[in-house]
Design a protein around this motif. Structure first.
Motif, PDB file in Angstrom:
ATOM      1  N   THR A  47       9.079   4.070   3.729  1.00  0.00           N
ATOM      2  CA  THR A  47       9.211   5.294   2.930  1.00  0.00           C
ATOM      3  C   THR A  47      10.554   5.952   3.192  1.00  0.00           C
ATOM      4  N   LEU A  74       8.778   1.733  -6.940  1.00  0.00           N
ATOM      5  CA  LEU A  74      10.171   1.310  -7.124  1.00  0.00           C
ATOM      6  C   LEU A  74      10.211  -0.122  -7.629  1.00  0.00           C
ATOM      7  N   TYR A 126      17.131 -10.977 -13.335  1.00  0.00           N
ATOM      8  CA  TYR A 126      16.230 -11.084 -14.489  1.00  0.00           C
ATOM      9  C   TYR A 126      15.035 -11.972 -14.162  1.00  0.00           C
ATOM     10  N   ASN A 143      -0.725   7.334   1.354  1.00  0.00           N
ATOM     11  CA  ASN A 143       0.075   6.441   0.524  1.00  0.00           C
ATOM     12  C   ASN A 143       1.487   6.214   1.017  1.00  0.00           C
ATOM     13  N   LEU A 144       2.003   7.131   1.777  1.00  0.00           N
ATOM     14  CA  LEU A 144       3.397   6.988   2.163  1.00  0.00           C
ATOM     15  C   LEU A 144       3.586   6.745   3.654  1.00  0.00           C
ATOM     16  N   TRP A 174      -2.793  12.818   0.438  1.00  0.00           N
ATOM     17  CA  TRP A 174      -2.246  11.749  -0.377  1.00  0.00           C
ATOM     18  C   TRP A 174      -1.002  11.173   0.268  1.00  0.00           C
ATOM     19  N   ASN A 192       4.955   1.316   7.131  1.00  0.00           N
ATOM     20  CA  ASN A 192       5.015   2.009   5.851  1.00  0.00           C
ATOM     21  C   ASN A 192       5.874   3.258   5.936  1.00  0.00           C
ATOM     22  N   ARG A 196      12.621  -6.552 -17.349  1.00  0.00           N
ATOM     23  CA  ARG A 196      11.900  -7.389 -18.286  1.00  0.00           C
ATOM     24  C   ARG A 196      12.057  -6.917 -19.719  1.00  0.00           C
ATOM     25  N   ASN A 213       0.998   5.699   6.050  1.00  0.00           N
ATOM     26  CA  ASN A 213      -0.114   5.105   6.803  1.00  0.00           C
ATOM     27  C   ASN A 213       0.379   3.921   7.615  1.00  0.00           C
ATOM     28  N   SER A 224       0.827  -1.195   0.000  1.00  0.00           N
ATOM     29  CA  SER A 224       0.000   0.000   0.000  1.00  0.00           C
ATOM     30  C   SER A 224       0.864   1.250   0.000  1.00  0.00           C
ATOM     31  N   ASN A 225       2.174   1.075   0.169  1.00  0.00           N
ATOM     32  CA  ASN A 225       3.098   2.207   0.145  1.00  0.00           C
ATOM     33  C   ASN A 225       3.416   2.539  -1.307  1.00  0.00           C
ATOM     34  N   TRP A 226       3.027   3.734  -1.722  1.00  0.00           N
ATOM     35  CA  TRP A 226       3.148   4.113  -3.134  1.00  0.00           C
ATOM     36  C   TRP A 226       4.591   4.055  -3.603  1.00  0.00           C
ATOM     37  N   LEU A 227       5.497   4.565  -2.757  1.00  0.00           N
ATOM     38  CA  LEU A 227       6.901   4.629  -3.156  1.00  0.00           C
ATOM     39  C   LEU A 227       7.459   3.227  -3.355  1.00  0.00           C
ATOM     40  N   VAL A 228       7.176   2.346  -2.419  1.00  0.00           N
ATOM     41  CA  VAL A 228       7.696   0.984  -2.505  1.00  0.00           C
ATOM     42  C   VAL A 228       7.158   0.284  -3.746  1.00  0.00           C
ATOM     43  N   TRP A 239      14.899  -0.940 -24.415  1.00  0.00           N
ATOM     44  CA  TRP A 239      13.805  -0.708 -23.491  1.00  0.00           C
ATOM     45  C   TRP A 239      12.662   0.031 -24.179  1.00  0.00           C
ATOM     46  N   CYS A 269      13.328   4.024   1.489  1.00  0.00           N
ATOM     47  CA  CYS A 269      13.321   4.210   0.032  1.00  0.00           C
ATOM     48  C   CYS A 269      13.860   5.567  -0.340  1.00  0.00           C
ATOM     49  N   PHE A 327      10.439 -11.590 -13.380  1.00  0.00           N
ATOM     50  CA  PHE A 327       9.297 -12.349 -13.882  1.00  0.00           C
ATOM     51  C   PHE A 327       8.535 -13.022 -12.755  1.00  0.00           C
ATOM     52  N   PHE A 339       9.229  -1.833 -24.437  1.00  0.00           N
ATOM     53  CA  PHE A 339       8.162  -1.226 -23.664  1.00  0.00           C
ATOM     54  C   PHE A 339       7.062  -0.710 -24.583  1.00  0.00           C
ATOM     55  N   LYS A 356      14.100  -9.629 -28.017  1.00  0.00           N
ATOM     56  CA  LYS A 356      15.196  -9.672 -27.050  1.00  0.00           C
ATOM     57  C   LYS A 356      16.132 -10.830 -27.344  1.00  0.00           C
ATOM     58  N   GLU A 361       9.948  -3.406 -14.717  1.00  0.00           N
ATOM     59  CA  GLU A 361       9.842  -2.957 -16.098  1.00  0.00           C
ATOM     60  C   GLU A 361      11.198  -2.822 -16.756  1.00  0.00           C
TER      61      GLU A 361
END
Lengths: 378, 366, 276
Positions: free
Chosen positions: B43, A109, A257, B32-33, B28, B39, A118, B35, A102-106, B345, B46, A261, B349, B303, A115
């Motif tokens: 944060t 990342l 890698y 999100n960061l 927000w 968490n 892959r 809560n 639920s942590n947006w940053l985590v 990429w 990170c 996946f 992508f 690839k 992305e």
């Protein structure tokens, strides 16, 4: 009647065509092999190889045979595959859980990680790790020394090599014994909970056992293990346990890698569980750790396991990229042998046999796992 | 209703704005960061991690980087040397292709760009676009190879991104129909056909691409008679096609299995023979079912073309590696690989985004 | 009205710590002064910037049966979900059986053990059998021995007339059967309060009756029920109070008779004309 005749005709036609093509290929091959003076058969396996292999699980000398050299390559492939599967699963599960955090940053990342890895070819990641990351490490004389006995330089990661005494085996037995005791205790706890409603604190007991029993055995059966440290002699280190840069680059690339996946599989597994079930569990007063263990995880695994089987077999096959950075796996060693005696057919045949065998084993294990977690549907 | 008298008019409460800590940026961030203590802890970790990684990376990549100049300027600077890329751009893009004929791959690239634009913007008839895509490799081959009035350029001089895209494109265009045939054959009730298809699909899927490439490059000359030898690039292309067909076959098989039995029965009842039924009814539905997986396979194929460096072809990755070995420009491997990774990429992508947009468009909502 | 099938199993579960009040039908007539079991005071909630609950004030007496109705989007489900903490309210206070509902996990868990909930989409656990669905919470939350939990489960399965399906999996049951299992699952925790969030909205019409019958039968116990529903027939039969909500606030709350024959506000009348 006419349909049956047609079917038979097609069968015969296909069989005949296959036979004809095989025969033609066989004839051509014979002719070509003779013209180019290439031997046939596996006699070359008992010839002295003269190949230098600097990374092997078993002791190897260039005076050993081609057959033994190839066998060392096969062992290396298995070693990398096994280690890779475990490491990739651990990291992949971690990142998959991070993806649904639920942590947006985590979660962002983790998404960036997935992305990037892959959408870039594995070979590129391997080259980058090998050429850029590992080559930028210092020369042995100026090694990084983060802890005593650990040296990091561009010839590899040097660790102290453990030299076991008799006591080591006692301690190993003690560790296994602790696991057995933990297993028994969890069974006893389950039975007790069925009967009285309160189980035993398995986690605490298990942790204490795991620490206490081996430690006690260690004290009682000293000396247990000695360490042979790597020592700088001249321009290089001697002794100790060394992880070569080729091995390290291959492991880092493969694991990162494949973990990307596996992370996606874990994510789709967790997200496949209906949110309403989590709410129902909450409404019943069930703690979230219990909800994760008993509600989400069993259902997530059913979705994740088939997809992860593919990723495991891919990892085994991708280990063949070792040939591009010089790690002596089966393809690497085989390729060198082909370069020396041109017996491509035999070597390629061996490759196919070994890879198919590994695939069968991995698929069988995963299918067994998959069958164990199936839901009864209507 | 007995009482005709008017009811009381209800006075609704006005909506109040949400409390400050709930909406807007503060809300927000709180939701999100931060809560919960775990968490919040994550944060902080990170942010610390990003703080350690991002500034040095940005200064290497942009601020301290050398964008113009020569080898000397690069050596003096501490950042990335992008002049190296600019200098070697031709090698990256078309390998050792002769500079005098550079307009030809350029023309092929422009055609490809136009085709991609037309497909993503969905201009023109669907079937017309498919025909164009099938014709494109022939046109590109003619442009790049030569023959007729254009001077020939030998295939040993083909390389770079052009080679990667070429191998992938031809691989996709041939392996999809081949995969469909293999999938149909695997589902056939004629034992010989079924065994043949299984015998092709399963071994190919069980071994790494490298073994297939070795087979194509080293073993194929032994299988073919003297007078029928083909050049290395064509052998490798065949190997890629075979490898991809096996995987496409499995994807299509999944799609075929998802087509309801009733469709086949209805088609047979309408009098369609085996081939017409498959072509008109079954295969379009099967493909629509598994379009995302198919596109995933296409991305994987692109690839996988990077592996041809092992059998001696100088594709995009190979060209990057070779460029970094130039004695005048030593030590810029990082720049070469980062540039290579960026292009890969963007292409991969982009393909996966396109695939997702198709998926969104064609999902049958029940 | 004494039903032997209801009383016999009760002896078995007597040893269990029951919070269900044991008022039998005979003491029903000597109705004591009932206390307030749920108190909502000035409750406001926002979803982002959308004001979904506006100054809700509601007191629910122990044993009272409340039906909440209203157009979709009026906040009825949100209100009910706030009572057991599935949704968090931003302003005001909610007290359930003496415990104030805050963001503290301990308080929330205590409340959730006493409040049962039945969802529109049943939300049964598909990888567990019906019996396991019911015994899951008693075993893990109330720390009940397995045998006892299974007897409790079979008792309630019999109550909702589905005990022959105990070893089936939810995927093998019809919608009506699944919802009855869900009700039995909620009952196994012996809640003081039962919340129903549109329990029959996801059911085919022929299965609505079997679920409503169970709910009507439940209403004869002295369990507090709060039910969000469109089934006005059920409301008329069972409810002590009907609450009409629109656009996040309680418009009208009255007993069924007045509600249906003589609503106070024009909005209520409009709504009734639409659904009846």
């Amino acid at each position: 009647m006419q349909r049956k005749f047609l079917n038979l005709f097609i069968q015969a036609g296909v069989a005949g065509a296959v036979a004809f093509v095989s025969w033609t290929l066989f004839q051509n091959t014979q002719a070509n092999l003779e013209a180019r003076n290439i031997a046939s058969g596996f006699d070359f396996m008992s010839v002295e190889s003269g190949l230098p292999i600097n990374d092997s699980l078993l002791p190897y000398e260039p005076s050993d045979t081609y057959g033994y050299a190839f066998f060392i390559g096969v062992l290396n492939t298995l070693y990398v595959s096994l280690l890779g599967i475990f490491a990739a699963t651990a990291i992949g599960v971690l990142i998959g859980c991070a993806r649904v955090s639920s942590n947006w940053l985590v979660s962002r990342l983790a998404a960036v990680y997935v992305e990037i890895l892959r959408n870039v070819p594995l070979l590129l990641t391997l080259f980058f790790t090998y050429v850029v990351v590992l080559a930028s490490l210092p020369h042995p004389r100026a090694s990084l020394n983060p802890f005593t006995g650990i040296f990091i330089n561009n010839r590899g990661f040097y660790l102290p090599a453990p030299v076991p005494y008799a006591g080591f085996w006692c301690v190993t037995a003690a560790v296994l014994l602790s696991f057995l005791m933990i297993f028994i205790i969890s069974r006893v706890s389950k039975r007790k909970r069925d009967e009285t409603g309160k189980g035993l604190p398995t986690l605490m007991i298990g942790a204490s056992l795991l620490v206490a029993v081996p430690s006690l055995t260690w004290i009682l059966s000293a000396p247990v293990v000695d360490f042979e440290f790597a020592v700088l002699k001249g321009f290089n280190f001697r002794g100790g346990l060394v992880l070569r840069p080729e091995f390290s680059a291959l492991m880092i690339g493969l694991v990162l890698y494949t973990a990307a996946f596996i992370a996606e599989n874990v994510r789709s597994g967790i997200q496949s569980v209906n949110k309403g079930q989590v709410e129902a569990a909450k409404a019943l007063g069930v703690k979230s750790s219990l909800t994760m263990r008993r509600i989400i995880l069993p259902q997530a695994l059913r979705v994740s396991i088939p997809a992860t089987t593919n990723d495991y077999t891919s990892l085994v096959k991708n280990s063949s990229l070792a040939v591009a950075i010089g790690y002596p796996d089966m393809v690497s060693v085989g390729g060198t042998i082909i370069g020396q005696n041109d017996q491509a057919i035999e070597i390629i045949g061996l490759w196919m046999a070994v890879y198919l065998a590994i695939n069968l084993v991995v698929s069988a294990i995963m299918n067994w796992l998959n069958a164990k977690v199936q839901v009864v549907e209507r | 209703m007995q009482k005709p008298a008017a009811r009381e008019k209800f006075k609704p409460l006005a909506s109040e704005p949400a409390p400050i800590g709930l909406i807007g940026p503060i809300g927000w961030v709180r939701a999100n960061l931060f809560n919960g203590w775990f968490n919040s802890f994550l944060t902080i970790i990170c942010v610390a991690f990003l703080g350690v990684i991002i500034p040095p990376f940005c200064s290497w990549m942009f601020f301290d980087a050398v964008w113009f100049g020569d080898s000397e300027t690069c050596r003096a600077a501490s950042g990335a040397c992008w002049t190296f890329i600019g200098h070697k751009l031709q090698v990256f893009l078309i390998g050792p292709y002769p500079t005098s004929e550079i307009w030809r791959p350029a023309a092929a690239a422009v055609l490809l760009a136009a085709l991609i634009l037309a497909t993503t913007l969905r201009l023109g008839n669907k079937y017309f676009l498919v025909i164009l895509w099938l014709l494109y490799p022939c046109a590109a081959y003619f442009l790049i190879n030569g023959g007729w009035f254009l001077p020939r350029v030998d295939q040993s001089r083909w390389g770079g991104l052009m080679l990667s895209i070429g191998l992938a494109l031809v691989g996709i265009l041939v392996s999809v129909p081949l995969g469909i045939l293999l999938a149909l054959g695997r589902r056939s009730r004629i034992i010989a056909v079924k065994s043949l298809c299984v015998g092709i699909i399963e071994p190919i899927r069980g071994v790494p691409l490298i073994t297939i490439l070795f087979m194509a490059s080293v073993m194929m000359p032994l299988f073919l008679p003297e007078h029928l030898q083909i050049n290395n690039m064509l052998r490798v292309q065949i190997g890629i096609i075979l490898f991809s067909s096996a995987y496409m076959a499995e994807v299509v098989r999944g799609g075929l299995q998802a087509v309801p039995r009733g469709q086949i029965e209805a088609a047979t009842a309408l009098g369609l023979n085996y081939w017409k039924m498959n072509y008109l009814v079954v295969i379009p539905q099967a493909l629509r079912n598994v379009l995302p997986s198919l596109i995933g396979r296409c991305i994987a194929l692109f690839k996988d073309t990077s592996l041809v460096i092992i059998v001696g072809l100088l594709d995009f990755l190979g060209a990057a590696k070779a460029a970094a070995q130039d004695s005048n420009w030593l030590g810029y491997d990082a720049e070469a690989y980062v540039f290579c990774a960026l292009i890969y990429w963007v292409i991969c992508f982009g393909m996966s985004r396109y695939g997702r947009s198709i998926e969104a468009r064609t999902t049958v909502h029940h | 009205m004494a039903d032997p099938s209801k009383h016999a199993p009760r002896c078995i579960i007597e040893g269990v710590r029951l919070k269900l009040s044991i008022q039998t039908e005979t003491t029903q007539s000597a109705k004591k002064e009932r206390d307030v079991i749920i108190a909502l005071s000035g409750v406001n909630k926002w979803f982002g910037s959308f004001h979904v609950l506006k100054n809700i004030n509601l007191s629910v007496l122990r044993g009272e049966r409340i039906v909440i109705c209203g157009p979709s989007g009026s906040g009825k489900s949100t209100l009910v979900r706030c009572i057991n903490g599935l949704e968090e309210h931003q302003r005001g206070s909610i007290t359930v059986d003496g415990t104030l509902l805050t963001s503290k996990q301990k308080g929330i868990e205590k409340i959730r053990q006493e409040v049962g909930m039945v969802f529109q989409n049943f939300n049964l656990f598909p990888h567990m059998s019906v019996l396991q669905n019911l015994t899951f919470a008693p075993i893990w939350v109330r720390k009940m021995p397995k045998k006892q939990a299974e007897e409790l489960a079979m008792h309630y399965l019999a109550r909702v007339q589905i005990d022959d399906q105990a070893d089936k999996y939810p995927g093998q049951l019809s919608g009506g059967q699944q919802q009855r299992v869900a009700i039995a699952r909620a009952l196994c925790m012996n809640p003081d309060i039962l919340l129903f969030d549109e329990p029959t909205s996801a059911l085919d019409p022929e299965m609505v009756k079997e679920v409503l019958d169970v709910m009507v039968e439940l209403a004869q116990e002295n369990i507090t029920m709060i039910c969000v529903t469109h089934e006005m027939g059920f409301a008329r039969t069972v409810a002590d109070r009907i609450i009409f909500m629109e656009e996040g606030e309680i418009v009208e709350a009255s007993d069924p008779e007045s509600f249906f024959t003589n609503p106070r506000y024009d909005r209520t009348l409009d709504f009734l004309n639409q659904i009846l």
